[in-house]
Structures are given as structure tokens and as C-alpha cells.
Design an enzyme around this catalytic site. Structure first.
Site, PDB file in Angstrom:
ATOM      1  N   GLU A   1       9.779   3.952   0.807  1.00 31.55           N
ATOM      2  CA  GLU A   1       9.411   5.178   1.509  1.00 31.55           C
ATOM      3  C   GLU A   1       8.671   4.739   2.765  1.00 31.55           C
ATOM      4  OE1 GLU A   1       6.927   7.816  -0.786  1.00 31.55           O
ATOM      5  OE2 GLU A   1       6.923   9.295   0.827  1.00 31.55           O
TER       6      GLU A   1
ATOM      7  N   ARG B   1       5.946  -3.862 -12.370  1.00 35.51           N
ATOM      8  CA  ARG B   1       5.541  -4.110 -10.990  1.00 35.51           C
ATOM      9  C   ARG B   1       4.570  -5.279 -10.922  1.00 35.51           C
ATOM     10  NH1 ARG B   1       3.459  -0.229  -7.351  1.00 35.51           N
ATOM     11  NH2 ARG B   1       5.020   1.206  -7.977  1.00 35.51           N
TER      12      ARG B   1
ATOM     13  N   LYS C   1      -0.073   1.447  -1.122  1.00 37.39           N
ATOM     14  CA  LYS C   1      -0.011   1.785   0.301  1.00 37.39           C
ATOM     15  C   LYS C   1      -1.063   2.826   0.664  1.00 37.39           C
ATOM     16  CE  LYS C   1       4.536   2.191   0.250  1.00 37.39           C
ATOM     17  NZ  LYS C   1       5.821   2.796   0.554  1.00 37.39           N
TER      18      LYS C   1
END
Ligand code: ATP
Ligand code: MG
Length: 542
Positions: free
Chosen positions: A31, A256, A266
Site C-alpha cells: 500500500e 511476518r 509504517k
């Protein structure tokens, strides 16, 4: 297949062997709402790794279905960072290019009686969803006719309703044990300018609806994502099947990457940037790929690190020392050795009459060893730490009455030193011992230590930047864990002459100090600065 086949490769191997798929196509779907960080490198390594291993394809697809946080700056930085890591995508695609097709798919669901317009507010939807032990309640709007739903959805698109006034929901099962299947919202109204489609759309698809469609439109075979999407897989499959696609794309989840002392979100990294806690997204302390590039991390080392971490199905936290280990491991073989003094003190070699030139090994560990020239003269600089007028216990460098070897040159004998009124050493005087260079008759005289030095005649003035982790050790709120003074500057360092002609991002081992990388504008406007990549000492796995 080799026995180090991971579980993702096993799934792919089976799908190839059964003939279910012919060519492997993956995608990396960021994204564009921030810069990529070290966590993303793991996803990149897997997705591009599968492309490489199976001679398939991997698309770079911007998952830009949420207009409120996305930006062109991020789109560009993501491309730069992936290219820097050494990966080549097959197609550059944007989820927003599929808005028309997604809309058609939503209309298709309505026509099949599988989606409805709901007038509930976000709160009402949340409050009627039930929880893990209680089923949700059907929305009163669930029973609208296909015709009414088609009309209302069209009106949502045309702007008849305010943001949040209506949503489109999938009609699945409000009693499903999987909360994601309880009539999830698949479209919402949002009057927000999109970085690519501008004001064309005021309804936007939700991630869980958009993502399987993006994958399916592109013919992705294996949609590799992180573990938190495992519970979303039934919805992924529901959308895929009910919008007319088969068993592929297949979603596969992996754990992850989490790392000690490292912020991997982020959202929070963005906060650090916006609050001025760091000097932008590419600050060398940032765990972003662009920060690591400025810091001097070799992309090869990051890839080696990802390979060593591997893929797994269970979440864990990797020690940041492991990443640094792979950085050193690479630089040990690939970085030339140079001499630099961080805090210079003048050293006079009183019996040196003529200048000399030596060939010094660039790197004893290189596959093909090379050398460079180092000059010697009567006036040198050594590091303040390498001379102690009153030596502490176990001190192994130059002391009054002692000897020390200059790296690649002579053994020196102490003669005297001067201090200023505060007691700070301003100058040291020595004599060199003739024939004490390696191979000479006196080379075997015992000395306590070997120190680096530079020639006052031709050395280059340097600024060194050293960094600490942004976060202190421990857990808890990031805000309470910011390391004070995580950036230290040494503005008066001096380096050997060879450092005058190096390029931005060239990496070196400054002997006895650590690994350093020339800054991006190295040599411009008389600015000669280096960022410290990492120290010499490896604490990993010892
Ligand atoms: P963040 O929470 O930092 O915003 P994200 O998962 O929302 O991360 P995206 O830009 O959507 O970030 O991620 C692109 C791809 O990278 C996704 O497939 C995502 O799963 C993967 N990814 C993100 N963070 C990690 C991580 N720490 N380890 C492995 N993969 C990751
Ligand atoms: Mg995200």
C-alpha cells in the site's frame, strides 16, 4: 527437491506436479502509504524468490484502494527500494486501475443475491456483529430486493449519499464462527481525492474484497501474505468463487518478520517522520530500506539475512544482531580496509627524514587481493585514544616509555608529549625503529599493539556519523523507548589520502573502528562524510 524446501515451495511444487498451474505468478502488493521497511524485504524475498526459483513472474502491484493515506512520493520510493534490493518486477500495476472491474464484480454479487446495501452506521455494524461466543444479528437491510440493491448501489456511486450513510455488504452468514464472514462490508462511500483516479470515484472497495480480485485479474497463482490474513482466507475464497474464479489464486500465509529494537510499522515510522524525531524516511537510523541504503547496508546482506531467517508459520522475533551479522559477513569480504582517526592528535616522528610510500592490502579476505598506496612522513595523526599519558590497566597502545606499531609501517618508540593548560595532549613525539617494517631485521621486536594513523601531509578531513538503535532494549510503548542521542557526529576526523577519491555509497572498513559508507553527496561542496554502518564486533550466535 533439496531438503531445505520450505512450506510455500511444497505447496507450489504440488500445484505444479498436479498440473493445476503451469507458470508461477506472484505479486508484491504494497500500500503506497509509507516507505518500505526491513519487514517488507522478507515479503519481497519470498515473492521474487519464487519468481526466480520457478522461472515465473512477479508483479509489483500498488494496493492503492484506500485514497486517504496514499501518495506519489511513496509510489516512487517503493520502486527505488525494490530495484535497490536487486529485484525486477514483470509488470507495474495499480489496484485502482481495476476499480471499474471491481464495481462490476460487486454488481454481479448483488445480482446473485450475495450482496446488499446496508444503512447501518459503522457503530451499528460493529454492535450487531456479535463476538466469538455469540452470533451476530442479521441487518434489517439484508432482505432488500436485488432491484433495490442495484439501484441503491448505483446511487452510492453517483453521490446521492453522504460518506458513511450506506455501505455494500456481502451476504454470507452472521452466525459464522469466523467473524470475517459475518456480512463484511465490501464497499464504502468516501469523498477523498485518489492519487491516480482523482475525484472519479466516491465509493471504494474494502481490502478483503479488492485483494482477491486484484490477484485473480492478474492471474496470480499464489498470493503470499502474512499470518494475520489467515482468518481472512475463507472470505478471500468466497469472493474469488462468487466472482467467477476457480481455485487459483491460492492464498498462502507466512509469519511476518519482527526484529528486536526495530519498529516495523509504517504508521509509527510515519509518526517519527512527522514529529521530527528523525530526519525523514531515509534517516540512516530508520529501519526503512532507504534508511538502510543511506546507512550503507549492502542489499546483498539484506537478502542473505532474509534467506537465513527463512519462512515459517509461527511468529517470532529475530535478534537485530542477526541482520548486522549478515552485514558484516558481506562487508568482511567486500569492503576495503582504510585508516581513519576519529579524534586526531599530532604525532611527530623525529628521526623520519624522507617520505615513504607503502602498498597496503585492501582486504586480506577478498577473493582477489589488491593493494593501495599509503604515504608516510615526519608528521602524522593518530587517534587520541591510542596514546595514554597515564595508561589505565591492560592498556595496549602507546604509552610514555613504550612502543607501538603503526599499521603497515614502522614500530615507534615514545620520546615525549605536550599538553595544553587543561592537560589535553596536543602532540606526541616518537622515533621509528629502522628496519622494523614487516619483513625487516627488526620487525619481530615485541610491541603491545598496532594502531592506525594518517599522514598529515595528504590526509583528508572527514566528518563521521555514528548511530545507535532508535529504540532502547525492552518492550513497551515506542515513545518511551526512544534512545537519547542516537546520532553522534565526529566533525574533525582525518582519513588517509585514498579516501579523497571515492564515490557516494562506497563502503569501507575503517581499521579498528567499524564499517562506514560514504554519504550520498560525498565530495560535493567539499563535504567528505561517512555514515557508520556497523561496528566490528559481532555479537550474533557467539
Ligand atoms: P505496515 O503494517 O508496516 O503498514 P503492511 O503489511 O500494511 O505493513 P503493506 O504495504 O500492505 O504493509 O505490505 C506489502 C506486503 O509486505 C504485504 O504482503 C505485507 O504482508 C508484507 N509485509 C509487511 N510487513 C511485513 C513484515 N514485517 N514481514 C513480512 N512481510 C511484511
Ligand atoms: Mg497496511
Amino acid at each position: 527437491m533439496a531438503d531445505n524446501t520450505n512450506f510455500i515451495e511444497e505447496i507450489i511444487n504440488n500445484d505444479l506436479e498436479s498440473g493445476a498451474v503451469k507458470e508461477i505468478i506472484t505479486r508484491f502488493p504494497p500500500e503506497p502509504n509509507g516507505y518500505l521497511h526491513i519487514g517488507h524485504s522478507k515479503s519481497l524475498w519470498i515473492n521474487f524468490g519464487m519468481k526466480e526459483k520457478y522461472h515465473g513472474k512477479c508483479n509489483l502491484r500498488y494496493d492503492d484502494t484506500n485514497p486517504s493515506k496514499e501518495d506519489v512520493e511513496f509510489v516512487n520510493s517503493i520502486k527505488d527500494d525494490i530495484a535497490w534490493l536487486g529485484y525486477k518486477w514483470d509488470k507495474e500495476l495499480y489496484a485502482s486501475d481495476y476499480f471499474d472491474r471491481m464495481y462490476e464484480c460487486a454488481v454481479g454479487l448483488i445480482k446473485k443475491g450475495l450482496a446488499y446495501v446496508c444503512d447501518y452506521s459503522a457503530d451499528e455494524i460493529r454492535n450487531t456483529r456479535g463476538n466469538l461466543t455469540t452470533p451476530g444479528q442479521n441487518s434489517p437491510w439484508r432482505y432488500r430486493s436485488v432491484e433495490e440493491n442495484l439501484r441503491l448501489f448505483e446511487e452510492m456511486k453517483e453521490g446521492k449519499y453522504a460518506d458513511g450513510e450506506k455501505v455494500l455488504r456481502a451476504k454470507i452468514d452472521m452466525a459464522s464462527p469466523n467473524m470475517n464472514m459475518r456480512d463484511p462490508v465490501i464497499y464504502r462511500i468516501l469523498r477523498e481525492k485518489h492519487h491516480r483516479t482523482g475525484d472519479k470515484w466516491i465509493i471504494y472497495p474494502m481490502y478483503d474484497f479488492a485483494h482477491p480480485l486484484e490477484d485473480a485479474f492478474e492471474g496470480i497463482t499464489h498470493s503470499i501474505c502474512t499470518l494475520e490474513f489467515e482468518d481472512h482466507r475463507p472470505l478471500y475464497d468466497w469472493v474469488k468463487h462468487n466472482c467467477g474464479f476457480g481455485d487459483f489464486p491460492k492464498q498462502i500465509e507466512f509469519a511476518r518478520l519482527n526484529m528486536t529494537r526495530t519498529i516495523m510499522s509504517k504508521r509509527y515510522l510515519k509518526k517519527l517522520v512527522e514529529e521530527g524525531k528523525v530526519d525523514g524516511w531515509s534517516d540512516p537510523r530508520m529501519p526503512t530500506l532507504s534508511g538502510m541504503r543511506e546507512r550503507g547496508y549492502p542489499p546483498e546482506a539484506i537478502r542473505n539475512f532474509c534467506a537465513a531467517v527463512g519462512v515459517s508459520k509461527s511468529n517470532s522475533e529475530v535478534d537485530v544482531a542477526m541482520l548486522e551479522h549478515f552485514v558484516r559477513d558481506y562487508l568482511n569480504v567486500n569492503a576495503d580496509r582504510m585508516m581513519v582517526v576519529k579524534d586526531p592528535v599530532k604525532l611527530i616522528v623525529e628521526n623520519a627524514e624522507k617520505d615513504e610510500v607503502y602498498e597496503i592490502d585492501n582486504n586480506p579476505n577478498a577473493e582477489t587481493p589488491t593493494t593501495h598506496k599509503v604515504t608516510f612522513s615526519r608528521e602524522l595523526y593518530i587517534d587520541r585514544e591510542d596514546f595514554a599519558p597515564v595508561p589505565p590497566p591492560k592498556y595496549k597502545r602507546l604509552v610514555p616509555g613504550g612502543t607501538v606499531r603503526l599499521k603497515g609501517s614502522y614500530i615507534l618508540e615514545y620520546v615525549g608529549h605536550k599538553c595544553d593548560e587543561t592537560g589535553k595532549v596536543t602532540e606526541v613525539t616518537c622515533r621509528y625503529i629502522p628496519d622494523s617494517i614487516q619483513g625487516g631485521a627488526n620487525a619481530n621486536i615485541k610491541v603491545k599493539g598496532v594502531i592506525q594513523w594518517v599522514n598529515a601531509k595528504d590526509c583528508v578531513d572527514l566528518t563521521l556519523h555514528e548511530y545507535d538503535y532508535l529504540l532502547l532494549d525492552g518492550d513497551g510503548d515506542f515513545n518511551d523507548r526512544l534512545t537519547p542521542d542516537s546520532h553522534r557526529v565526529y566533525p574533525c576526523a582525518k582519513g588517509e589520502a585514498a579516501l579523497k577519491d571515492v564515490n557516494a555509497y562506497d563502503r569501507f572498513q575503517f581499521m579498528r573502528m567499524g564499517y562506514f559508507s560514504a554519504v550520498k553527496d560525498y565530495g560535493k561542496d567539499g563535504k567528505y562524510a561517512f555514515n557508520m554502518i556497523t561496528g566490528l564486533k559481532d555479537s550474533y550466535g557467539k
